[in-house]
Design a protein around this motif. Structure first.
Motif, PDB file in Angstrom:
ATOM      1  N   LEU A   1      15.718  18.859 -30.598  1.00 33.77           N
ATOM      2  CA  LEU A   1      15.749  17.695 -31.509  1.00 33.77           C
ATOM      3  C   LEU A   1      16.951  17.731 -32.498  1.00 33.77           C
ATOM      4  O   LEU A   1      17.039  16.747 -33.120  1.00 33.77           O
ATOM      5  N   ALA A   2      17.686  18.766 -32.316  1.00 35.03           N
ATOM      6  CA  ALA A   2      18.655  18.787 -33.370  1.00 35.03           C
ATOM      7  C   ALA A   2      19.796  17.988 -33.029  1.00 35.03           C
ATOM      8  O   ALA A   2      20.587  17.212 -33.669  1.00 35.03           O
ATOM      9  N   GLY A   3      19.935  17.656 -31.434  1.00 36.42           N
ATOM     10  CA  GLY A   3      21.119  16.609 -31.074  1.00 36.42           C
ATOM     11  C   GLY A   3      22.429  16.929 -31.375  1.00 36.42           C
ATOM     12  O   GLY A   3      23.265  16.112 -31.345  1.00 36.42           O
ATOM     13  N   VAL A   4      22.913  18.371 -31.478  1.00 35.88           N
ATOM     14  CA  VAL A   4      24.276  18.444 -31.867  1.00 35.88           C
ATOM     15  C   VAL A   4      25.355  18.187 -30.770  1.00 35.88           C
ATOM     16  O   VAL A   4      26.323  18.131 -30.742  1.00 35.88           O
ATOM     17  N   MET A   5      24.654  17.988 -29.551  1.00 35.22           N
ATOM     18  CA  MET A   5      25.515  18.077 -28.226  1.00 35.22           C
ATOM     19  C   MET A   5      25.175  16.510 -27.559  1.00 35.22           C
ATOM     20  O   MET A   5      25.670  16.258 -26.476  1.00 35.22           O
ATOM     21  N   ASP A   6      24.653  15.897 -28.216  1.00 39.61           N
ATOM     22  CA  ASP A   6      23.915  14.335 -27.758  1.00 39.61           C
ATOM     23  C   ASP A   6      25.386  13.634 -27.368  1.00 39.61           C
ATOM     24  O   ASP A   6      26.140  13.445 -28.354  1.00 39.61           O
ATOM     25  N   TYR A   7      25.293  12.993 -26.138  1.00 38.42           N
ATOM     26  CA  TYR A   7      26.242  11.874 -26.168  1.00 38.42           C
ATOM     27  C   TYR A   7      25.955  10.625 -26.877  1.00 38.42           C
ATOM     28  O   TYR A   7      24.923  10.355 -27.082  1.00 38.42           O
ATOM     29  N   PRO A   8      26.839   9.933 -27.330  1.00 40.03           N
ATOM     30  CA  PRO A   8      26.670   8.707 -27.790  1.00 40.03           C
ATOM     31  C   PRO A   8      26.036   7.723 -27.032  1.00 40.03           C
ATOM     32  O   PRO A   8      26.015   7.855 -25.826  1.00 40.03           O
ATOM     33  N   ASP A   9      25.203   6.766 -27.774  1.00 34.21           N
ATOM     34  CA  ASP A   9      24.558   5.850 -26.938  1.00 34.21           C
ATOM     35  C   ASP A   9      25.459   4.708 -26.109  1.00 34.21           C
ATOM     36  O   ASP A   9      26.187   4.227 -27.001  1.00 34.21           O
ATOM     37  N   THR A  10      25.309   4.738 -24.916  1.00 34.74           N
ATOM     38  CA  THR A  10      26.369   3.781 -24.211  1.00 34.74           C
ATOM     39  C   THR A  10      25.656   2.449 -23.935  1.00 34.74           C
ATOM     40  O   THR A  10      26.305   1.415 -23.183  1.00 34.74           O
ATOM     41  N   SER A  11      24.458   2.215 -24.404  1.00 31.22           N
ATOM     42  CA  SER A  11      23.975   0.869 -24.365  1.00 31.22           C
ATOM     43  C   SER A  11      24.437  -0.087 -25.460  1.00 31.22           C
ATOM     44  O   SER A  11      24.131   0.254 -26.628  1.00 31.22           O
ATOM     45  N   LEU A  12      25.334  -0.616 -25.352  1.00 31.37           N
ATOM     46  CA  LEU A  12      26.113  -1.546 -26.156  1.00 31.37           C
ATOM     47  C   LEU A  12      25.481  -2.864 -26.347  1.00 31.37           C
ATOM     48  O   LEU A  12      25.284  -3.666 -25.416  1.00 31.37           O
ATOM     49  N   GLN A  13      25.611  -3.462 -27.684  1.00 34.17           N
ATOM     50  CA  GLN A  13      25.060  -4.543 -28.033  1.00 34.17           C
ATOM     51  C   GLN A  13      26.119  -5.747 -27.939  1.00 34.17           C
ATOM     52  O   GLN A  13      26.950  -5.424 -28.594  1.00 34.17           O
ATOM     53  N   PHE A  14      25.987  -6.715 -27.325  1.00 34.83           N
ATOM     54  CA  PHE A  14      27.052  -7.983 -27.443  1.00 34.83           C
ATOM     55  C   PHE A  14      26.550  -8.902 -28.369  1.00 34.83           C
ATOM     56  O   PHE A  14      25.436  -9.384 -28.470  1.00 34.83           O
ATOM     57  N   GLN A  15      27.354  -9.045 -29.508  1.00 36.17           N
ATOM     58  CA  GLN A  15      27.047  -9.918 -30.433  1.00 36.17           C
ATOM     59  C   GLN A  15      28.261 -11.230 -30.564  1.00 36.17           C
ATOM     60  O   GLN A  15      29.198 -10.764 -31.030  1.00 36.17           O
TER      61      GLN A  15
END
Length: 403
Positions: free
Chosen positions: A59-73
């Motif tokens: 759960l440390a997440g030091v190598m997590d990819y950024p979230d690619t689900s982008l919100q359109f506003q």
């Protein structure tokens, strides 16, 4: 209150830990012990081992990819409405999760930035004088690269494709930055085990090489005293990096990045007019890049990717590559002695692997064990720095063939 405590415990890393992650944490602690307690390449193994530790903490997440689900506003303005009628949209994208810190540091490896910068610093710390004074050292440095191509064939026979076999074979060059550079270009998914194997074997040079050197030489051969090297002029030392860059880059363009940075750093050192740049390359720059490179490389060794059968094959092939490289250098030195008036101490061939300057020190130490009055360090530095050039050229060959 009890439910809160239970929910808290369920959200900790202890509850999420798998046995594979536990194994990797133990491995990282062993590497830290070797680096700190035994002094095996601490400048490299400490950041690599700690990066391995961080990436396997649940759960440390030091190598997590950024979230690619982008919100359109859509921006609700009169201008936006008018633009919408014309098929234009005024919008902004928001990334929910930025990703782990080390994921971004890793881009320096993925994009091929950190390894050449390491070469820049290595070049600024390297004295090519022994190589220039004794050009035969080039042959010994080249012979030590035989382990790369021998292991390449072995990896092919074990079922790896050409790109993976190239990345595994380069371990035999005993050059961490070159191994990382080639692997990120050809087989980035194998970076973790290959980088850990390459740097671990570099750190274990004093343990791995002496038995091979002694097995291939006699006591009499190890006692050979070599003549003092001639003095190399400043002009020669300035011309050398320029000439090598031109020749190697024209012959093998794919090696230009590594060779170019290596020789640029050396030119900073030898020119006498760029002291500030030379000091920066040998201190602040290489230290900063070593931290980033080491931590991010170690962080690629995630349990789910590392604890697989392929990793064991890579570890075994890596030691074969290193051993064959050491042995081939020694054997060539013995062959050359049949034709030379002034014999070469065969131990110099073992220094042809590019673990600078450790391989040269090991060769010198083994020579002094046989003859306490024999000082071989400067002689060993010739094939040692030749090995740095040789491993970069070998990487260029593999990149040109399979890139």
């Amino acid at each position: 209150m009890g439910q809160i405590i239970v929910e808290f415990l369920q959200n900790t890393g202890f509850a999420a830990m798998t046995w594979q992650q536990l194994v990797m944490i133990i491995v990282s602690c062993i590497l830290l012990y070797l680096a700190i307690g035994r002094g095996f390449e601490p400048l490299l193994l400490v950041p690599i081992a700690f990066g391995m530790l961080l990436t396997n903490l649940p759960l440390a997440g030091v190598m997590d990819y950024p979230d690619t689900s982008l919100q359109f506003q859509a921006i609700q303005t009169q201008e936006a409405a008018i633009n919408a009628q014309n098929g234009l949209f005024n919008a902004r994208y928001i990334t929910n999760i930025p990703g782990g810190l080390i994921h971004y540091l890793y881009q320096g490896n993925k994009l091929g930035i950190f390894p050449p910068l390491i070469f820049l610093g290595v070049g600024a710390m390297t004295d090519f004088g022994p190589l220039i004074a004794n050009p035969k050292s080039l042959l010994l440095g080249a012979a030590a690269q035989f382990g790369i191509f021998f292991t390449f064939l072995g990896a092919i026979l074990l079922g790896f494709d050409a790109q993976a076999a190239s990345a595994i074979g380069i371990i035999g060059g005993a050059d961490g930055p070159t191994a990382i550079f080639l692997t990120t270009q050809l087989k980035p998914e194998l970076l973790g085990p290959i980088a850990v194997a390459a740097y671990s074997y570099m750190a274990l040079v004093p343990i791995i090489q002496p038995p091979i050197m002694k097995a291939l030489t006699t006591e009499k051969e190890r006692q050979i005293v070599m003549k003092q090297l001639r003095v190399v002029s400043k002009k020669e030392k300035i011309v050398f990096p320029i000439l090598v860059t031109i020749l190697v880059s024209l012959l093998l363009p794919s090696a230009a990045t590594l060779i170019g940075m290596l020789m640029l750093g050396n030119l900073f050192k030898e020119s006498g007019v760029t002291d500030r740049l030379s000091k920066t390359a040998t201190n602040e720059l290489i230290n900063i890049v070593t931290i980033f490179l080491g931590v991010s490389v170690g962080a690629t060794a995630k349990a789910e990717y590392f604890l697989v059968s392929e990793t064991l094959k890579i570890i075994v092939l890596g030691i074969v590559a290193f051993g064959v490289g050491t042995g081939s250098g020694v054997v060539l030195a013995k062959v050359l002695n049949k034709f030379l008036k002034d014999p070469i101490n065969p131990l110099m061939g073992a220094a042809g692997v590019s673990a600078v300057p450790m391989a040269a020190r090991v060769a010198s130490k083994v020579g002094q064990e046989a003859n306490p009055s024999n000082f071989l360090l400067m002689h060993a530095m010739g094939p040692n720095v030749a090995g740095v050039i040789g491993s970069a050229v070998a990487a260029g060959v593999l990149l040109a063939l399979f890139g």
